[in-house]
Design a protein around this motif. Structure first.
Motif, PDB file in Angstrom:
ATOM      1  N   GLN A  26      -3.009  -5.340  10.517  1.00  0.00           N
ATOM      2  CA  GLN A  26      -4.177  -4.286  10.553  1.00  0.00           C
ATOM      3  C   GLN A  26      -5.642  -4.629  10.934  1.00  0.00           C
ATOM      4  O   GLN A  26      -6.395  -3.788  11.273  1.00  0.00           O
ATOM      5  N   HIS A 126       3.498  -8.225   4.917  1.00  0.00           N
ATOM      6  CA  HIS A 126       2.837  -7.054   5.039  1.00  0.00           C
ATOM      7  C   HIS A 126       3.583  -6.290   6.149  1.00  0.00           C
ATOM      8  O   HIS A 126       2.340  -6.229   7.078  1.00  0.00           O
ATOM      9  N   ASN A 170       4.690  -7.197   0.145  1.00  0.00           N
ATOM     10  CA  ASN A 170       3.899  -5.992   0.117  1.00  0.00           C
ATOM     11  C   ASN A 170       4.724  -4.711  -0.086  1.00  0.00           C
ATOM     12  O   ASN A 170       5.268  -4.555   1.221  1.00  0.00           O
ATOM     13  N   GLU A 171       4.955  -3.945  -1.009  1.00  0.00           N
ATOM     14  CA  GLU A 171       5.385  -2.707  -0.954  1.00  0.00           C
ATOM     15  C   GLU A 171       6.809  -2.646  -0.210  1.00  0.00           C
ATOM     16  O   GLU A 171       6.987  -1.922   0.825  1.00  0.00           O
ATOM     17  N   GLU A 381      -4.019  -3.262  -4.657  1.00  0.00           N
ATOM     18  CA  GLU A 381      -4.491  -2.279  -3.806  1.00  0.00           C
ATOM     19  C   GLU A 381      -4.906  -0.849  -4.202  1.00  0.00           C
ATOM     20  O   GLU A 381      -4.082  -0.202  -5.348  1.00  0.00           O
ATOM     21  N   GLU A 435      -4.713   1.760  10.715  1.00  0.00           N
ATOM     22  CA  GLU A 435      -3.793   2.339   9.494  1.00  0.00           C
ATOM     23  C   GLU A 435      -2.375   2.906   9.975  1.00  0.00           C
ATOM     24  O   GLU A 435      -1.998   4.154   9.899  1.00  0.00           O
ATOM     25  N   TRP A 436      -1.697   1.957  10.566  1.00  0.00           N
ATOM     26  CA  TRP A 436      -0.412   2.165  10.825  1.00  0.00           C
ATOM     27  C   TRP A 436      -0.037   3.391  11.785  1.00  0.00           C
ATOM     28  O   TRP A 436      -0.825   3.594  12.507  1.00  0.00           O
TER      29      TRP A 436
HETATM   30  C1  GBH Z   1      -0.786   0.981   1.518  1.00  0.00           C
HETATM   31  O1  GBH Z   1       0.432   1.568   1.567  1.00  0.00           O
HETATM   32  C2  GBH Z   1      -0.594  -0.260   2.548  1.00  0.00           C
HETATM   33  O2  GBH Z   1      -0.199  -1.409   1.808  1.00  0.00           O
HETATM   34  C3  GBH Z   1      -1.620  -0.415   3.421  1.00  0.00           C
HETATM   35  O3  GBH Z   1      -1.244  -1.478   4.374  1.00  0.00           O
HETATM   36  C4  GBH Z   1      -2.402   0.690   3.910  1.00  0.00           C
HETATM   37  O4  GBH Z   1      -3.124   0.507   4.819  1.00  0.00           O
HETATM   38  C5  GBH Z   1      -2.919   1.461   2.734  1.00  0.00           C
HETATM   39  O5  GBH Z   1      -1.904   1.532   1.670  1.00  0.00           O
HETATM   40  C6  GBH Z   1      -3.570   2.903   3.064  1.00  0.00           C
HETATM   41  O6  GBH Z   1      -2.344   3.716   3.496  1.00  0.00           O
HETATM   42  O7  GBH Z   1       4.535  11.245  -0.212  1.00  0.00           O
HETATM   43  O8  GBH Z   1       6.110  10.556  -1.581  1.00  0.00           O
HETATM   44  O9  GBH Z   1       6.256  10.093   0.920  1.00  0.00           O
HETATM   45  C7  GBH Z   1       0.282   2.878   1.410  1.00  0.00           C
HETATM   46  C8  GBH Z   1       1.419   3.297   0.414  1.00  0.00           C
HETATM   47  C9  GBH Z   1       3.158   4.664   0.138  1.00  0.00           C
HETATM   48  C10 GBH Z   1       0.990   5.739  -0.231  1.00  0.00           C
HETATM   49  C11 GBH Z   1       3.742   6.134   0.208  1.00  0.00           C
HETATM   50  C12 GBH Z   1       1.491   7.145   0.098  1.00  0.00           C
HETATM   51  C13 GBH Z   1       3.450   8.616  -0.013  1.00  0.00           C
HETATM   52  C14 GBH Z   1       4.862   8.449  -0.642  1.00  0.00           C
HETATM   53  N1  GBH Z   1       1.669   4.604   0.474  1.00  0.00           N
HETATM   54  N2  GBH Z   1       2.677   7.204  -0.486  1.00  0.00           N
HETATM   55  S1  GBH Z   1       5.342  10.138  -0.348  1.00  0.00           S
END
Ligand code: GBH
Length: 482
Positions: A26, A126, A170-171, A381, A435-436
């Motif tokens: 990122q 990540h 991460n996640e 985060e 932002e992905w």
């Molecule tokens: C994080 O993930 C990341 O680690 C980071 O890289 C990123 O930039 C940051 O957040 C901001 O986006 O609506 O039920 O489908 C984000 C985590 C997980 C948050 C999925 C929103 C939506 C689930 N995200 N969630 S759903």
């Protein structure tokens, strides 16, 4: 209206470290310098319509060349901890062989942080799998877990003498279900069984890497970061809504928490999956490896979800990027579940602002998982995107983001006062960044990045965070400008 002058500042508990977080793809740019090869995100970004605006991380914040300036910025803000990730494709371009030039970048970055008095916090993964490993199957393939443990050992050989805090993944929820089921993230597959295979092999990779790092140095602080939600039933008296909340909790939270802390997948989740012809590809010994003891659990919290078995009157909330690719739910057993808006304020991502959800989440994880295991919590985060409007000097008066940070640190202090052992809060993110699937459209930074000049300008939220760190207190609400 907020009356900042009269409200008393709330002291921060001394144990609570304040930091900031970023991730390699990122911010770094320099995607093909010094031997780095493609990751799945380089490849995914080239698919037409995959990322808003056709953007990629090719330049991003040019952190690879500007890391000294960025460390100086953190020093100015007073941040105590910097959570960053190493790019697997920089460290092992083919997913197998160490690249000394890639490792050297992280050595220079770490030395710069240590010289600035900032504690480095390393995340090994990540989301940027080497494309070479995706081409032989990616995370759904069991061998990727073994490759990940070898990668961890290579990073440890270069940085183990100067970094104490290590996070494996991460996640993993996002890697598995956004990457292999909804297809919103790299590699963009849409296959529920392969997504579950990926989830299990991510967890196995975490366990094997934890064992490997522990064997290399028993004194390391080891952990994993999970993105979690607080799933509330819209109608707590409706059994169908209660079941919707149970299923979201199972697929978002307990799928990862239970094997790590209890050595078993949740029985109700396995039943939900079996009813849909799906399974987790567990082999003998896997669950013991996944349950290898850790020291710290990282919680990434953005918002909770009000869920129901009935569609809402207005449009349901969705956080999927408006990419041109076909949409699928990221939940393999999420059929018939709807997320209802609650009328709370929302960020530019459409995510509801719900700080009390963070307090409840931390209390629940503490009571059910981390306290019995003797594991401490970090909020690795939390952050918000807003539509920033810079003035002529590039300054952003982001009063909403400042309030977001204030309210969420306050929510962490609430959890600590309730007895939860939270040791840190890391704002996402230091800088505006890639932002992905949203490209550069969404800005989370405490610091604005002008992507033409690459100049950095601290926003009002960054100054508020700086004041909170210096004053060791939750700042009172800001007075809006007249
Ligand atoms: C994080 O993930 C990341 O680690 C980071 O890289 C990123 O930039 C940051 O957040 C901001 O986006 O609506 O039920 O489908 C984000 C985590 C997980 C948050 C999925 C929103 C939506 C689930 N995200 N969630 S759903």
């Amino acid at each position: 209206a907020p009356t900042g002058a009269s409200a008393a500042a709330r002291p921060l508990p001394p144990q609570l470290l304040l930091g900031v977080a970023t991730a390699a793809y990122q911010i770094e740019g320099a995607t093909h310098r010094d031997g780095r090869a493609d990751s799945i995100w380089d490849a995914f970004s080239r698919i037409p319509g995959a990322v808003v605006g056709g953007e990629s991380g090719e330049r991003a914040c040019e952190h690879y060349d500007r890391y000294r300036d960025d460390v100086a910025l953190m020093r100015e803000l007073g941040v105590q901890v910097y959570r960053f990730s190493t790019s697997w494709a920089r460290v092992q371009p083919d997913g197998r062989t160490a690249n000394p030039a890639g490792l050297d970048f992280y050595r220079r970055l770490t030395d710069e942080l240590l010289a600035a008095g900032i504690t480095p916090w390393l995340t090994l993964y990540h989301w940027d799998l080497p494309q070479a490993l995706q081409e032989v199957g990616g995370w759904p393939e069991r061998d990727t877990a073994l490759r990940f443990a070898d990668y961890a050992a290579d990073v440890h050989a270069a940085l183990g003498d100067r970094i104490h805090h290590w996070t494996t993944l991460n996640e993993p929820w996002c890697s598995a279900f956004l990457g292999y089921l909804s297809g919103e993230h790299a590699p963009g597959e849409q296959n529920p069984q392969r997504a579950l295979d990926a989830a299990h092999h991510l967890l196995l990779g975490h366990g094997l890497a934890t064992q490997r790092l522990r064997s290399l140095d028993a004194s390391l602080d080891l952990g994993i970061t999970l993105n979690m939600t607080v799933a509330d039933p819209v109608d707590p008296h409706d059994p169908a809504d209660l079941d919707a909340a149970r299923r979201i909790d199972a697929q978002h939270n307990r799928l990862f928490l239970d094997p790590i802390f209890r050595g078993a997948y949740p029985a109700d989740l396995l039943d939900d999956l079996a009813a849909r012809g799906l399974h987790l590809p567990v082999q003998e010994g896997d669950l013991a490896a996944i349950a290898t003891p850790i020291d710290a659990l990282g919680v990434n919290y953005y918002h909770g979800d009000a869920v129901s078995a009935h569609p809402p009157a207005a449009a349901p909330l969705s956080s999927a990027a408006p990419s041109e690719r076909p949409k699928r739910s990221p939940f393999p057993a999420g059929d018939g579940i709807f997320t209802h808006p609650r009328g709370l304020p929302v960020t530019a991502m459409g995510w509801e602002v719900q700080p009390e959800g963070l307090t409840r989440l931390l209390r629940r994880i503490d009571a059910e998982y981390t306290r019995p295991a003797g594991v401490v919590l970090y909020v690795t985060e939390n952050g918000a995107a807003y539509t920033d409007v810079p003035d002529a000097e590039g300054f952003v008066d982001d009063i909403e983001r400042a309030e977001f940070v204030r309210l969420h640190v306050d929510a962490v202090v609430d959890a600590i006062e309730a007895g939860v052992d939270v040791r840190g809060y890391f704002y996402w993110s230091l800088l505006d960044n890639f932002e992905w699937a949203w490209g550069y459209d969404k800005r989370f930074g405490l610091v604005r990045v002008d992507y033409d000049s690459q100049s950095r300008t601290v926003k009002r939220s960054g100054r508020l965070y700086q004041a909170m760190i210096a004053g060791r207190s939750v700042a009172p609400p800001l007075d809006p400008r007249p």
